[in-house]
Design a protein around this motif. Sequence first.
Motif, PDB file in Angstrom:
ATOM      1  N   PHE A 233       0.996  -1.126   0.032  1.00  0.00           N
ATOM      2  CA  PHE A 233       0.455  -0.171  -0.158  1.00  0.00           C
ATOM      3  C   PHE A 233       0.412   1.510  -0.222  1.00  0.00           C
ATOM      4  O   PHE A 233       2.098   1.144   0.426  1.00  0.00           O
ATOM      5  CB  PHE A 233      -0.668  -0.354   1.233  1.00  0.00           C
ATOM      6  CG  PHE A 233      -0.106   0.223   2.535  1.00  0.00           C
ATOM      7  CD1 PHE A 233      -0.085   1.035   2.992  1.00  0.00           C
ATOM      8  CD2 PHE A 233       0.146  -1.388   3.256  1.00  0.00           C
ATOM      9  CE1 PHE A 233       0.687   1.196   4.844  1.00  0.00           C
ATOM     10  CE2 PHE A 233       0.480  -1.497   4.531  1.00  0.00           C
ATOM     11  CZ  PHE A 233       0.750  -0.454   5.332  1.00  0.00           C
ATOM     12  N   VAL A 234       0.570   2.920  -0.158  1.00  0.00           N
ATOM     13  CA  VAL A 234       1.057   3.878  -0.031  1.00  0.00           C
ATOM     14  C   VAL A 234       0.470   4.285   1.213  1.00  0.00           C
ATOM     15  O   VAL A 234      -1.085   4.641   0.989  1.00  0.00           O
ATOM     16  CB  VAL A 234       0.707   4.508  -1.061  1.00  0.00           C
ATOM     17  CG1 VAL A 234       1.270   5.790  -1.087  1.00  0.00           C
ATOM     18  CG2 VAL A 234       1.470   3.663  -2.573  1.00  0.00           C
ATOM     19  N   LEU A 235       1.609   4.739   1.637  1.00  0.00           N
ATOM     20  CA  LEU A 235       0.826   5.792   3.302  1.00  0.00           C
ATOM     21  C   LEU A 235       1.074   7.244   2.946  1.00  0.00           C
ATOM     22  O   LEU A 235       2.768   8.169   2.856  1.00  0.00           O
ATOM     23  CB  LEU A 235       1.680   4.810   4.421  1.00  0.00           C
ATOM     24  CG  LEU A 235       1.527   5.868   5.791  1.00  0.00           C
ATOM     25  CD1 LEU A 235      -0.157   5.544   6.539  1.00  0.00           C
ATOM     26  CD2 LEU A 235       2.264   5.214   6.795  1.00  0.00           C
ATOM     27  N   VAL A 236       0.233   7.892   2.695  1.00  0.00           N
ATOM     28  CA  VAL A 236       0.304   9.271   3.428  1.00  0.00           C
ATOM     29  C   VAL A 236      -0.045   9.780   3.834  1.00  0.00           C
ATOM     30  O   VAL A 236      -1.224   9.764   4.870  1.00  0.00           O
ATOM     31  CB  VAL A 236      -1.076   9.696   1.841  1.00  0.00           C
ATOM     32  CG1 VAL A 236      -1.175  11.482   0.796  1.00  0.00           C
ATOM     33  CG2 VAL A 236      -0.822   8.978  -0.075  1.00  0.00           C
ATOM     34  N   GLU A 237       0.365  10.754   4.777  1.00  0.00           N
ATOM     35  CA  GLU A 237       0.264  11.938   5.848  1.00  0.00           C
ATOM     36  C   GLU A 237      -0.632  12.791   5.586  1.00  0.00           C
ATOM     37  O   GLU A 237      -0.300  13.516   4.610  1.00  0.00           O
ATOM     38  CB  GLU A 237       1.494  11.528   6.475  1.00  0.00           C
ATOM     39  CG  GLU A 237       1.790   9.856   6.879  1.00  0.00           C
ATOM     40  CD  GLU A 237       2.656  10.152   8.398  1.00  0.00           C
ATOM     41  OE1 GLU A 237       3.506  11.735   8.432  1.00  0.00           O
ATOM     42  OE2 GLU A 237       2.435   9.814   9.901  1.00  0.00           O
ATOM     43  N   GLY A 238      -0.670  13.525   6.211  1.00  0.00           N
ATOM     44  CA  GLY A 238      -2.222  15.264   5.894  1.00  0.00           C
ATOM     45  C   GLY A 238      -2.994  15.127   7.382  1.00  0.00           C
ATOM     46  O   GLY A 238      -2.755  14.745   8.476  1.00  0.00           O
ATOM     47  N   ALA A 240      -6.040  13.133   7.928  1.00  0.00           N
ATOM     48  CA  ALA A 240      -5.849  11.783   8.099  1.00  0.00           C
ATOM     49  C   ALA A 240      -4.986  11.125   7.459  1.00  0.00           C
ATOM     50  O   ALA A 240      -4.559  11.209   6.382  1.00  0.00           O
ATOM     51  CB  ALA A 240      -7.371  12.232   7.896  1.00  0.00           C
ATOM     52  N   THR A 241      -4.456  10.339   8.443  1.00  0.00           N
ATOM     53  CA  THR A 241      -3.372   9.155   7.817  1.00  0.00           C
ATOM     54  C   THR A 241      -4.296   8.761   6.919  1.00  0.00           C
ATOM     55  O   THR A 241      -5.375   7.566   6.781  1.00  0.00           O
ATOM     56  CB  THR A 241      -2.790   9.024   8.236  1.00  0.00           C
ATOM     57  OG1 THR A 241      -1.998   8.939   9.195  1.00  0.00           O
ATOM     58  CG2 THR A 241      -1.641   7.473   7.635  1.00  0.00           C
ATOM     59  N   GLU A 242      -4.313   8.449   5.702  1.00  0.00           N
ATOM     60  CA  GLU A 242      -4.647   7.877   4.449  1.00  0.00           C
ATOM     61  C   GLU A 242      -3.827   6.475   3.210  1.00  0.00           C
ATOM     62  O   GLU A 242      -2.079   6.446   3.473  1.00  0.00           O
ATOM     63  CB  GLU A 242      -4.902   8.581   3.341  1.00  0.00           C
ATOM     64  CG  GLU A 242      -6.165   7.975   2.431  1.00  0.00           C
ATOM     65  CD  GLU A 242      -6.505   9.079   1.280  1.00  0.00           C
ATOM     66  OE1 GLU A 242      -7.200   8.434   0.042  1.00  0.00           O
ATOM     67  OE2 GLU A 242      -5.526  10.209   0.997  1.00  0.00           O
ATOM     68  N   ILE A 243      -4.198   5.614   3.155  1.00  0.00           N
ATOM     69  CA  ILE A 243      -3.802   4.208   2.691  1.00  0.00           C
ATOM     70  C   ILE A 243      -3.863   4.250   1.430  1.00  0.00           C
ATOM     71  O   ILE A 243      -5.425   3.539   1.701  1.00  0.00           O
ATOM     72  CB  ILE A 243      -4.224   2.975   3.753  1.00  0.00           C
ATOM     73  CG1 ILE A 243      -2.909   2.981   4.589  1.00  0.00           C
ATOM     74  CG2 ILE A 243      -3.789   1.839   3.043  1.00  0.00           C
ATOM     75  CD1 ILE A 243      -2.968   1.461   5.955  1.00  0.00           C
ATOM     76  N   LYS A 244      -3.729   4.129   0.388  1.00  0.00           N
ATOM     77  CA  LYS A 244      -4.549   4.541  -0.969  1.00  0.00           C
ATOM     78  C   LYS A 244      -3.526   2.681  -1.412  1.00  0.00           C
ATOM     79  O   LYS A 244      -2.232   2.307  -1.162  1.00  0.00           O
ATOM     80  CB  LYS A 244      -3.408   5.204  -1.465  1.00  0.00           C
ATOM     81  CG  LYS A 244      -4.117   6.183  -1.297  1.00  0.00           C
ATOM     82  CD  LYS A 244      -3.920   7.667  -2.115  1.00  0.00           C
ATOM     83  CE  LYS A 244      -4.463   9.239  -1.959  1.00  0.00           C
ATOM     84  NZ  LYS A 244      -3.891   9.994  -2.676  1.00  0.00           N
ATOM     85  N   ASP A 245      -4.089   2.284  -2.496  1.00  0.00           N
ATOM     86  CA  ASP A 245      -3.268   1.531  -3.556  1.00  0.00           C
ATOM     87  C   ASP A 245      -3.313   0.095  -2.675  1.00  0.00           C
ATOM     88  O   ASP A 245      -1.936  -0.522  -3.158  1.00  0.00           O
ATOM     89  CB  ASP A 245      -1.666   2.016  -4.368  1.00  0.00           C
ATOM     90  CG  ASP A 245      -2.400   3.056  -4.999  1.00  0.00           C
ATOM     91  OD1 ASP A 245      -3.961   3.184  -5.582  1.00  0.00           O
ATOM     92  OD2 ASP A 245      -1.983   3.295  -4.995  1.00  0.00           O
ATOM     93  N   SER A 262      -7.137   6.446  12.204  1.00  0.00           N
ATOM     94  CA  SER A 262      -7.125   7.220  13.050  1.00  0.00           C
ATOM     95  C   SER A 262      -5.365   7.878  13.564  1.00  0.00           C
ATOM     96  O   SER A 262      -4.793   6.710  13.755  1.00  0.00           O
ATOM     97  CB  SER A 262      -7.872   6.682  14.604  1.00  0.00           C
ATOM     98  OG  SER A 262      -7.350   5.201  15.288  1.00  0.00           O
ATOM     99  N   ASP A 263      -5.535   8.614  13.945  1.00  0.00           N
ATOM    100  CA  ASP A 263      -4.090   9.452  14.931  1.00  0.00           C
ATOM    101  C   ASP A 263      -3.323   7.698  15.798  1.00  0.00           C
ATOM    102  O   ASP A 263      -2.535   8.160  16.205  1.00  0.00           O
ATOM    103  CB  ASP A 263      -4.248   9.621  15.994  1.00  0.00           C
ATOM    104  CG  ASP A 263      -5.205  11.218  15.520  1.00  0.00           C
ATOM    105  OD1 ASP A 263      -4.795  11.660  13.965  1.00  0.00           O
ATOM    106  OD2 ASP A 263      -5.579  12.530  16.157  1.00  0.00           O
ATOM    107  N   GLU A 264      -4.167   6.831  16.298  1.00  0.00           N
ATOM    108  CA  GLU A 264      -3.408   5.673  17.158  1.00  0.00           C
ATOM    109  C   GLU A 264      -3.650   4.355  15.993  1.00  0.00           C
ATOM    110  O   GLU A 264      -3.076   3.647  16.787  1.00  0.00           O
ATOM    111  CB  GLU A 264      -4.800   4.838  17.754  1.00  0.00           C
ATOM    112  CG  GLU A 264      -4.702   6.179  19.335  1.00  0.00           C
ATOM    113  CD  GLU A 264      -5.735   7.702  18.467  1.00  0.00           C
ATOM    114  OE1 GLU A 264      -6.796   7.328  18.529  1.00  0.00           O
ATOM    115  OE2 GLU A 264      -5.880   8.530  19.753  1.00  0.00           O
ATOM    116  N   GLY A 265      -3.625   5.068  14.585  1.00  0.00           N
ATOM    117  CA  GLY A 265      -3.048   4.096  13.503  1.00  0.00           C
ATOM    118  C   GLY A 265      -4.677   2.797  13.399  1.00  0.00           C
ATOM    119  O   GLY A 265      -3.791   1.993  12.808  1.00  0.00           O
TER     120      GLY A 265
END
Length: 290
Positions: A233-238, A240-245, A262-265
């Motif tokens: 996967f691709v981890l994108v921080e902003g 909110a933390t987003e998991i793409k692909d 969430s902030d806790e993962g």
Amino acid sequence: GTRAAITAPGGRVEMPDERTLAASEGSFVVDNFWPDDAVARIDFRLYGGADGLGALLHSPLIREIAALDLDPATMKGRADLRVAIPLLVNDIPKFVDLPLAVTGRISDLSVDRIFGKDRLEGANLTLAYDRGDLAVKGEGKLAGSPALIDVRQSRDAGGEATVSFALDDAARARRGMGFGSQLTGVVALKAVLPLGAQPSPGIRVEADLARAAINGLIPGWVKPTGRPGKMNFVLVEGPATEIKDLVLDSGPVQLRGTALLSDEGAIDKADLTTFRLSPGDDMRAQIERV
């Protein structure tokens, strides 16, 4: 009347933020300064705190040749480098085109938030830079787990930093990612961060689940230790933390989609365009924490 030589036993490089690096063993030697292709050999040693090296990398001229975006305030450790410049004295190039070669070590390096929110600690790295090509290799600890580090960057093609490490039950618990009996054993991870002037699309993560046992992490998913399983996967921080692909393959289990953490993962939302637990399944799942 043909040779020129200057030695500089000591010196100091001062950055605008009041950080410094020490210089020593400096020399400037031209064996014969009459030919049109006369070369001056410039050599010196550069050493000091890792934060000083980070500040040097942030200076405008150096950023032209090494686009490493590191905050000096987050860096601790020691740097000891050798710099060599074979300079054509009758045809001096622009700074970005200098035939610059740097070799050396960075020891006991710590950097905050180097991969997402994770901290790199106690890293010992070897560095080699030659006319635009950068290579950094070594090992340290990422979020408390032993990690291998490999950075490759070229002036024209950009580059990437790769960190390989493993999370066992204790390491996941330290990160607030303990799943109890649903996930046990070791998960081998490889995180790849693109480098260069362009904004990063995110951190590419590859997880090898072969040494992990899974029992109900997703309802109906059971995998014993030793059976293959992979997740990318691709981890994108902003905000909110987003998991793409997201792509997961483990025997008959196949998942494809995206998720928000969430902030806790923990998973807050997920949209799984493929949700297959058994052969012949044809499902889609939308998950939201309420």
